[in-house]
Design an enzyme around this catalytic site. Sequence first.
Site, short mmCIF file in Angstrom:
data_model
loop_
_atom_site.label_atom_id
_atom_site.label_comp_id
_atom_site.label_asym_id
_atom_site.label_seq_id
_atom_site.Cartn_x
_atom_site.Cartn_y
_atom_site.Cartn_z
N ASP A 51 0.85 -1.19 0.00
CA ASP A 51 0.00 0.00 0.00
C ASP A 51 0.89 1.24 0.00
O ASP A 51 1.78 1.37 0.83
CB ASP A 51 -0.91 0.00 1.23
CG ASP A 51 -2.05 1.00 1.10
OD1 ASP A 51 -2.46 1.29 -0.05
OD2 ASP A 51 -2.53 1.50 2.13
N GLN B 288 -4.42 1.90 14.88
CA GLN B 288 -3.33 2.42 14.04
C GLN B 288 -2.52 3.50 14.77
O GLN B 288 -1.29 3.50 14.76
CB GLN B 288 -3.92 2.99 12.75
CG GLN B 288 -2.89 3.49 11.74
CD GLN B 288 -3.55 4.18 10.54
OE1 GLN B 288 -4.78 4.22 10.41
NE2 GLN B 288 -2.74 4.72 9.65
N HIS C 4 -3.98 13.73 0.77
CA HIS C 4 -4.19 12.82 1.90
C HIS C 4 -3.02 12.90 2.88
O HIS C 4 -3.21 13.01 4.09
CB HIS C 4 -4.37 11.39 1.40
CG HIS C 4 -4.43 10.37 2.49
ND1 HIS C 4 -5.48 10.29 3.38
CD2 HIS C 4 -3.56 9.38 2.86
CE1 HIS C 4 -5.26 9.30 4.23
NE2 HIS C 4 -4.10 8.74 3.94
N GLU D 57 -10.73 3.56 3.40
CA GLU D 57 -9.80 4.36 2.60
C GLU D 57 -10.13 4.10 1.14
O GLU D 57 -10.11 2.96 0.67
CB GLU D 57 -8.34 4.00 2.92
CG GLU D 57 -7.92 4.49 4.30
CD GLU D 57 -6.41 4.44 4.53
OE1 GLU D 57 -5.71 3.68 3.84
OE2 GLU D 57 -5.93 5.18 5.42
N THR E 146 -4.84 6.26 0.06
CA THR E 146 -6.10 7.01 0.05
C THR E 146 -6.05 8.13 -0.98
O THR E 146 -5.10 8.91 -1.02
CB THR E 146 -6.36 7.61 1.44
OG1 THR E 146 -6.29 6.56 2.40
CG2 THR E 146 -7.72 8.29 1.51
N LYS F 292 -4.70 -2.21 10.10
CA LYS F 292 -4.95 -2.30 8.66
C LYS F 292 -5.20 -3.72 8.18
O LYS F 292 -5.90 -3.92 7.19
CB LYS F 292 -3.70 -1.78 7.91
CG LYS F 292 -3.38 -0.33 8.15
CD LYS F 292 -4.30 0.54 7.33
CE LYS F 292 -3.79 1.97 7.31
NZ LYS F 292 -4.57 2.79 6.40
#
Length: 427
Positions: free
Chosen positions: A133, A247, A140, A206, A356, A260
Amino acid sequence: MIKANNPELTSWVNIPEKSEFPIQNLPFGIVQLEGKKPRVASAIGDQVIDLFRVWELGFLADLDIPRAALENQYLNDFIALGKKTTGAVRERLSDILNAKVDRWNSREMSEHFLHPMDQVQLLLPIKVGDYTDFYSSIEHATNVGTLFRDPKNALMPNWRHLPVGYHGRASSIIVSGTPIVRPKGQSKPADATVPQFGPTRLMDFELEIGFVVGKETALGESVDISNAEEFIFGLGLFNDWSARDIQGWEYVPLGPFLGKNFASTLSPWIVTLEALEPFRVAGPKQDPEVLPYLQYEGAKNYDLHLEVAIRPEDGEDFTVCRSNFKYMYWNMCQQLAHHSVNGCNIKVGDLYASGTISGPTPDSYGSMLEISWRGTRPVKMPDGSERKFIKDGDTVTLRGYGESNGIRIGFGDAVGKILPAHQNPQA
Ligand code: MN
């Protein structure tokens, strides 16, 4: 122009207005038909095309495709045949479904390979090997940096020099429609002195797009940015579900982990890079100039409209975000070049998500963290309730499509419903 993208093409299959699956799309997915083994499929209008059956009927006879590549639970073996073959299949489908071509006798045969999409089960299209990711939207990253650190230095010093990312978890990537149980974990509210355990209080989505790799490199090799597109098979919508309190407590110093990895939702259809060709646009100017291995030529961003809706239990969809893939600061070619520059090998079925995708205005932010500005600006829902984050019973739907010449090319919705946390106290 790629033949199958010709906006003049029409199909003998009825295509509802605003369908995301006109004859110019022809994405790939995996379908489960009753009493049959899973198989590779495509989509047109509100029908799925059973590609294995198309192969059995002989329409692909000259393309040298092994049976096992199409009668398969995943797209990986089909994708691994290479773009020459998968592109030829897309072109052939385009021909078979073309209203002005009648040499295939396909209309008469269509009951053998077309099925209403709402009567079949769409499976996870890819056996994801490795999942990464990124964090490639400057809007963002700036918002998150402002919320969690220092508004004056929202971006870390490395951010404009490399596409920041982390290695994620492939086992919990699920297909659209799969419900998600609210995760539990450790968190430490700002006013607490010790961490607590329980269901996340800050469940978030997200809005992301992921690309699937279709060609591999050997360990020690790197993907040159000038031919990175050869390695990109196609794109899907991706919801990187996030538990913000978990997180926030765990992420320093090694980054995202249990906040996540409990679930990420992928759309059922992977749209080929070729089908998205009409939506290419230039990306934002990068300042300062990036290192040579990240410098690219041409238009590498894609103008894809994106939106997110929340539907409360027994309620209706309410759109909370409208964004666009074109805002990305770092493009997919840069991500792939960077990911492999150290010799890390990439493999067929790898999934690389954008991070995101937030736009410049508050109504284009791609997570509730940003939309509600960490809970300080709740969203008013049509039923009178408020949302700072996602509640139990809420269904979150990602939608995305490009549109040109009145033709819409989309991914199918990426949907997930949040179920209450399991009740056993310790698990
Ligand atoms: Mn993410």
